[in-house]
Design a protein around this motif. Structure first.
Motif, PDB file in Angstrom:
ATOM      1  N   GLN A 119     -10.406 -12.036  -0.357  1.00 20.30           N
ATOM      2  CA  GLN A 119      -9.594 -13.167  -0.267  1.00 20.30           C
ATOM      3  C   GLN A 119      -8.244 -12.858  -0.227  1.00 20.30           C
ATOM      4  N   PHE A 120      -7.734 -11.893  -2.104  1.00 23.06           N
ATOM      5  CA  PHE A 120      -6.583 -11.858  -2.351  1.00 23.06           C
ATOM      6  C   PHE A 120      -6.138 -10.861  -1.176  1.00 23.06           C
ATOM      7  N   LEU A 121      -7.083  -9.630  -0.987  1.00 20.81           N
ATOM      8  CA  LEU A 121      -6.583  -8.412  -0.132  1.00 20.81           C
ATOM      9  C   LEU A 121      -6.273  -9.170   1.504  1.00 20.81           C
ATOM     10  N   THR A 122      -6.987 -10.316   1.417  1.00 17.50           N
ATOM     11  CA  THR A 122      -6.505 -10.360   3.226  1.00 17.50           C
ATOM     12  C   THR A 122      -5.544 -10.899   3.093  1.00 17.50           C
ATOM     13  N   LYS A 123      -5.453 -12.429   2.196  1.00 22.56           N
ATOM     14  CA  LYS A 123      -3.911 -13.052   1.610  1.00 22.56           C
ATOM     15  C   LYS A 123      -2.784 -12.289   1.914  1.00 22.56           C
ATOM     16  N   ILE A 124      -3.285 -10.525   1.075  1.00 22.09           N
ATOM     17  CA  ILE A 124      -2.116  -9.593   1.245  1.00 22.09           C
ATOM     18  C   ILE A 124      -1.810  -9.645   2.205  1.00 22.09           C
ATOM     19  N   LYS A 125      -2.685  -9.140   2.512  1.00 22.22           N
ATOM     20  CA  LYS A 125      -2.542  -8.367   4.850  1.00 22.22           C
ATOM     21  C   LYS A 125      -1.882  -9.859   5.501  1.00 22.22           C
ATOM     22  N   GLU A 126      -1.975 -10.880   5.725  1.00 23.61           N
ATOM     23  CA  GLU A 126      -1.538 -11.850   6.336  1.00 23.61           C
ATOM     24  C   GLU A 126      -0.162 -12.172   6.146  1.00 23.61           C
ATOM     25  N   GLU A 148      -4.068  -0.220   2.390  1.00 23.53           N
ATOM     26  CA  GLU A 148      -4.796   1.352   2.685  1.00 23.53           C
ATOM     27  C   GLU A 148      -5.789   1.540   1.007  1.00 23.53           C
ATOM     28  N   GLU A 149      -6.752   1.751   1.249  1.00 28.66           N
ATOM     29  CA  GLU A 149      -7.721   2.035   0.386  1.00 28.66           C
ATOM     30  C   GLU A 149      -7.821   2.827  -0.175  1.00 28.66           C
ATOM     31  N   LEU A 150      -7.396   3.602  -1.204  1.00 32.29           N
ATOM     32  CA  LEU A 150      -6.876   4.999  -1.556  1.00 32.29           C
ATOM     33  C   LEU A 150      -8.051   5.787  -2.600  1.00 32.29           C
ATOM     34  N   GLY A 151      -8.618   4.847  -3.477  1.00 31.10           N
ATOM     35  CA  GLY A 151     -10.315   4.544  -4.003  1.00 31.10           C
ATOM     36  C   GLY A 151      -9.402   5.233  -5.709  1.00 31.10           C
ATOM     37  N   THR A 152      -9.863   6.440  -6.817  1.00 33.49           N
ATOM     38  CA  THR A 152      -9.313   6.114  -7.478  1.00 33.49           C
ATOM     39  C   THR A 152      -8.485   6.822  -8.315  1.00 33.49           C
ATOM     40  N   ASP A 153      -7.688   7.431  -7.598  1.00 26.76           N
ATOM     41  CA  ASP A 153      -7.115   8.181  -8.262  1.00 26.76           C
ATOM     42  C   ASP A 153      -5.676   7.632  -8.057  1.00 26.76           C
ATOM     43  N   ALA A 154      -4.835   8.239  -9.125  1.00 27.33           N
ATOM     44  CA  ALA A 154      -3.669   6.505  -9.349  1.00 27.33           C
ATOM     45  C   ALA A 154      -2.128   7.062  -8.624  1.00 27.33           C
ATOM     46  N   TYR A 155      -1.735   6.030  -7.861  1.00 26.58           N
ATOM     47  CA  TYR A 155      -0.823   6.008  -6.847  1.00 26.58           C
ATOM     48  C   TYR A 155       0.809   5.995  -7.233  1.00 26.58           C
ATOM     49  N   ARG A 156       2.038   6.722  -7.390  1.00 27.98           N
ATOM     50  CA  ARG A 156       2.818   6.534  -7.036  1.00 27.98           C
ATOM     51  C   ARG A 156       4.189   5.822  -6.275  1.00 27.98           C
ATOM     52  N   PRO A 157       4.880   4.724  -6.524  1.00 26.56           N
ATOM     53  CA  PRO A 157       5.201   4.851  -4.842  1.00 26.56           C
ATOM     54  C   PRO A 157       5.994   5.509  -4.971  1.00 26.56           C
ATOM     55  N   GLU A 158       6.002   5.998  -2.792  1.00 23.08           N
ATOM     56  CA  GLU A 158       6.783   7.407  -3.173  1.00 23.08           C
ATOM     57  C   GLU A 158       8.373   7.091  -2.062  1.00 23.08           C
ATOM     58  N   GLY A 159       8.128   5.882  -1.817  1.00 22.83           N
ATOM     59  CA  GLY A 159      10.060   5.656  -1.435  1.00 22.83           C
ATOM     60  C   GLY A 159      10.081   4.325  -1.111  1.00 22.83           C
ATOM     61  N   LYS A 160      11.028   3.218  -0.822  1.00 21.20           N
ATOM     62  CA  LYS A 160      11.103   1.737  -0.902  1.00 21.20           C
ATOM     63  C   LYS A 160       9.920   1.020  -0.058  1.00 21.20           C
ATOM     64  N   HIS A 161      10.738  -0.065  -0.207  1.00 22.04           N
ATOM     65  CA  HIS A 161       9.451  -1.287   0.255  1.00 22.04           C
ATOM     66  C   HIS A 161       8.254  -1.148   0.805  1.00 22.04           C
ATOM     67  N   ILE A 162       7.656   0.727  -0.206  1.00 22.57           N
ATOM     68  CA  ILE A 162       6.024   0.585  -0.519  1.00 22.57           C
ATOM     69  C   ILE A 162       5.461   0.474  -2.114  1.00 22.57           C
ATOM     70  N   PHE A 163       4.234   0.151  -2.018  1.00 19.74           N
ATOM     71  CA  PHE A 163       3.709  -0.742  -3.436  1.00 19.74           C
ATOM     72  C   PHE A 163       2.218  -0.431  -3.918  1.00 19.74           C
ATOM     73  N   GLY A 164       2.201   0.165  -5.058  1.00 23.48           N
ATOM     74  CA  GLY A 164       1.115   1.044  -5.275  1.00 23.48           C
ATOM     75  C   GLY A 164       0.217  -0.802  -6.036  1.00 23.48           C
ATOM     76  N   MET A 165      -1.406  -0.816  -5.736  1.00 24.36           N
ATOM     77  CA  MET A 165      -1.848  -2.012  -6.183  1.00 24.36           C
ATOM     78  C   MET A 165      -3.090  -1.752  -6.976  1.00 24.36           C
ATOM     79  N   TRP A 188      -6.967   1.949  -6.059  1.00 24.01           N
ATOM     80  CA  TRP A 188      -5.456   1.869  -5.964  1.00 24.01           C
ATOM     81  C   TRP A 188      -5.755   1.874  -4.575  1.00 24.01           C
ATOM     82  N   TYR A 189      -4.611   0.840  -4.461  1.00 19.53           N
ATOM     83  CA  TYR A 189      -4.279   1.124  -3.031  1.00 19.53           C
ATOM     84  C   TYR A 189      -2.975   1.082  -2.671  1.00 19.53           C
TER      85      TYR A 189
END
Length: 413
Positions: A270-277, A283-300, A306-307
């Protein structure tokens, strides 16, 4: 204009400097401070966190704590651990972290310029934190730790600093356990001091990078001293407070990330659906840690995955504050979906400085939290623009590294 004034610093005798220097008072708790100072009677933590020299008590802000700090300063002066300059000087202060250097000027800045907003702010302060440093500075009769200021880079000032460094031997050159190199040069030539002061007179404004509580407290101590000395001239030391002033182009702001205890009653699906809404591309990325590469992008990070969350154009307002990534995350996700209306007071959220790495976000979600968000760092120009508009950044927006070394210079009031 910006006032930079020399002062008769109290500082460590050269042979003690590497033992005296410590991290600032506000980056650790009492237990951590006691551990850091254990076995080192010279550590400045015995002054900026003097409660570590006393039995643990219910009120860590009891006046006896500040009296102990005052006594420790006096003892260090008596023992020759500290010395005081015979004439007012400036210093040049270089810090090197991971090969990146920042070089600033250590001097005193004006209480009046702080009050007139010529020293610009970007954060609110908390009364209880102000009271602590007001009592500390007032009872110690000193600004024991400097404020971290910045200004828009000036070629003439930079050239003068570089020339002095190239032609003079450093007073201190040491490395602290965290791997930061600290180098300090004394500027004791009157003509050079005057030249630097005149050049700063052409600087339109100074900006607080780190140390809003220290600035506010130092100002209030100055105003208190004015009330106690109604015939003051404006030249007394209490009309000024100690700062390190770096050019903005030298500085690096790290990310300031968020961790949250629960999903506000939502299942992960439900949480993921709310975020999309809400308008995020997910975008699901898997287990590799993700650091946002630019503005208005977030890692979760959620349930060991990681997403990548990307805010759509419609989610980015044309507003100096609301368009910051920390604001977008708060306004579009944390508040409406997770129910965190006030991140300053909500106990369900915590903040993790980017210096601790993405691994710390993973660790927190696997111990005391449930979901983590990695945020792209705020740009230094964003901070200056916010301050120029007399606005306030959202809470926990900026994390500066390296931290200033405490104990290398003290300003007596």
């Amino acid at each position: 204009m910006a006032i930079i004034r020399p002062f008769k610093a109290i500082r460590p005798e050269k042979k003690y400097a590497d033992k005296v220097v410590s991290l600032p008072y506000d980056v650790m708790n009492r237990a951590e401070a006691a551990h850091m100072a254990d076995g080192n009677p010279y550590s400045f933590l015995h002054i900026c966190r003097s409660e570590i020299d006393m039995p643990e008590q219910e009120n860590p802000y009891d006046h006896s704590v500040y009296q102990r700090a005052k006594a420790n300063i006096a003892q260090n002066l008596e023992d020759g651990v500290f010395v005081q300059e015979k004439k007012p000087v400036l210093y040049l202060y270089k810090q090197v972290m991971d090969g990146r250097a920042q070089v600033g000027i250590v001097g005193c800045v004006s209480v009046d310029e702080y009050m007139n907003n010529d020293i610009k702010k970007h954060e609110f302060t908390r009364v209880e934190k102000e009271k602590d440093r007001i009592n500390h500075f007032d009872i110690c009769n000193a600004n024991t730790e400097p404020v971290f200021l910045t200004y828009r880079d000036n070629k003439k000032i930079r050239s003068l600093m570089e020339g002095w460094i190239a032609n003079h031997e450093a007073l201190y050159d040491l490395e602290t356990p965290d791997g930061i190199q600290h180098v300090l040069w004394t500027v004791d030539d009157d003509s050079t001091i005057q030249a630097l002061s005149e050049l700063f007179g052409e600087v339109p404004a100074l900006y607080i990078a780190d140390g809003h509580h220290r600035s506010a407290s130092a100002c209030k101590v100055g105003l208190k001293r004015r009330e106690e000395n109604p015939d003051y001239t404006g030249e007394e030391e209490f009309n000024f407070f100690m700062a390190v002033v770096f050019p903005d182009s030298d500085l690096k702001i790290f990310d300031y990330n968020r961790v949250v205890k629960d999903l506000n009653g939502h299942t992960p699906e439900q949480f993921l659906t709310k975020i999309k809404e809400a308008g995020f591309e997910v975008e699901e990325l898997g287990t590799d840690a993700y650091r946002p590469e630019g503005k208005h992008i977030f890692g979760m990070y959620l349930q060991k995955k990681w997403y990548k969350l990307t805010a759509g154009p419609a989610m980015v307002p044309d507003h100096v504050i609301d368009s910051l990534d920390v604001s977008i995350l708060q306004d579009k996700l944390l508040a409406p979906i997770l129910g965190i209306a006030d991140p300053r007071t909500d106990k369900r959220i915590d903040f993790v400085g980017g210096i601790r790495g993405l691994e710390e976000l993973e660790r927190r979600t696997e111990t005391d939290m449930l979901v983590a968000f990695a945020v792209h760092p705020v740009g230094i120009e964003d901070l200056l623009t916010v301050a120029d508009h007399d606005m306030v950044m959202p809470p926990k927006s900026t994390w500066f590294e390296p931290k200033l070394g405490s104990g290398l210079f003290v300003h007596q009031l």
